[in-house]
Scaffold this active site. Structure first.
Site, PDB file in Angstrom:
ATOM      1  N   ASP A  40     -24.022 -46.490  37.395  1.00  0.00           N
ATOM      2  CA  ASP A  40     -22.689 -46.418  37.996  1.00  0.00           C
ATOM      3  C   ASP A  40     -21.892 -45.141  37.671  1.00  0.00           C
ATOM      4  O   ASP A  40     -20.691 -45.212  37.393  1.00  0.00           O
ATOM      5  CB  ASP A  40     -21.862 -47.641  37.574  1.00  0.00           C
ATOM      6  CG  ASP A  40     -22.451 -48.952  38.049  1.00  0.00           C
ATOM      7  OD1 ASP A  40     -23.553 -48.935  38.635  1.00  0.00           O
ATOM      8  OD2 ASP A  40     -21.834 -50.007  37.818  1.00  0.00           O
TER       9      ASP A  40
ATOM     10  N   CYS B 206     -20.815 -52.468  32.535  1.00  0.00           N
ATOM     11  CA  CYS B 206     -22.041 -52.428  33.336  1.00  0.00           C
ATOM     12  C   CYS B 206     -23.248 -51.920  32.559  1.00  0.00           C
ATOM     13  O   CYS B 206     -24.373 -52.369  32.799  1.00  0.00           O
ATOM     14  CB  CYS B 206     -21.813 -51.609  34.601  1.00  0.00           C
ATOM     15  SG  CYS B 206     -20.623 -52.396  35.715  1.00  0.00           S
TER      16      CYS B 206
ATOM     17  N   LYS C  96     -25.112 -52.683  44.319  1.00  0.00           N
ATOM     18  CA  LYS C  96     -24.784 -54.023  43.829  1.00  0.00           C
ATOM     19  C   LYS C  96     -23.322 -54.344  44.101  1.00  0.00           C
ATOM     20  O   LYS C  96     -22.491 -53.459  44.265  1.00  0.00           O
ATOM     21  CB  LYS C  96     -25.059 -54.132  42.324  1.00  0.00           C
ATOM     22  CG  LYS C  96     -24.308 -53.133  41.449  1.00  0.00           C
ATOM     23  CD  LYS C  96     -24.811 -53.170  40.007  1.00  0.00           C
ATOM     24  CE  LYS C  96     -24.149 -52.126  39.133  1.00  0.00           C
ATOM     25  NZ  LYS C  96     -22.746 -52.403  38.826  1.00  0.00           N
TER      26      LYS C  96
END
Length: 215
Positions: free
Chosen positions: A12, A144, A102
């Protein structure tokens, strides 16, 4: 004797999670640059695969809030079709072999909740590529990155988090994340990490392996 086939998972590193983004993490842009420098370093580990994950939200429900608590709810970020969902320009993605998007309709902190453009899960893709071990870097250490690393252990991969190539949201959640990852069997590398002192006589708990090989 050769070691395990290891992959690098870049988590990310997107515009909205870096300075100037809607959910900026301090040091996000520096991490993007540091990962690129790491990839260009001749002496780094030779990875059998390099992949990235990316939030690609459409309507993730209560994950977005106008009054976020910054633990379970957050300002809107990484919305499909906006510049915030793109990788930070300082991140060199030329070596990335696959991206796992996602969170279209859910929070989806872990990269293992994502899917490739062909619909493959991250776990299946890594196993089909012959991967046994993973290094995890990216944003954010306490959310994350944590979720991705802990899911990697659950899927049976030997897992390291390279802390010098991560950025975190807050000190308290970061300490909790590091303790949780260490307890789950994730190897924490760099970043000044020191393991908690184990009480004398306490049993050492190791993670169970349930690496699934498809027939």
């Amino acid at each position: 004797m050769t070691g395990p086939a290891r992959a690098l998972i870049i988590v990310d590193v997107q515009n909205d999670f870096c300075e100037g983004g809607s959910l900026a993490v301090t040091g996000g842009a520096a991490v993007a640059e540091a990962i690129s420098e790491y990839l260009a370093t001749p002496g780094r580990p030779r990875y059998a695969a390099i992949v990235a994950t990316a939030d690609r939200h459409i309507d993730p429900g209560p994950h977005f809030s106008d009054r976020p608590d910054y633990r379970d709810s957050w300002p809107p970020h990484c919305v499909v079709g906006t510049p915030g969902t793109e990788f930070h320009p300082a991140l060199d993605v030329s070596a990335v072999q696959e991206v796992f998007g996602k969170g279209a309709f859910a929070a989806a902190y872990s990269g293992f909740e994502g899917a490739s453009s062909d619909g493959d899960s991250l776990s299946d893709w890594l196993q089909d590529t012959g991967i046994d071990a993973v290094d995890v870097v990216g944003i954010a250490t306490d959310h994350c990155v944590r979720a991705t690393a802990m899911d990697a252990v659950r899927e049976g991969f030997d897992t390291r988090v390279l802390l010098d190539y991560t950025a975190a949201v807050a000190p308290d959640t970061t300490r909790a994340a590091l303790d949780a990852m260490h307890g789950a069997g994730v190897k924490l590398v760099g970043g000044g990490w020191t393991a908690p002192t184990r009480r004398r006589g306490a049993s050492r708990r190791g993670p169970g392996s349930r690496h699934r090989h498809r027939q």
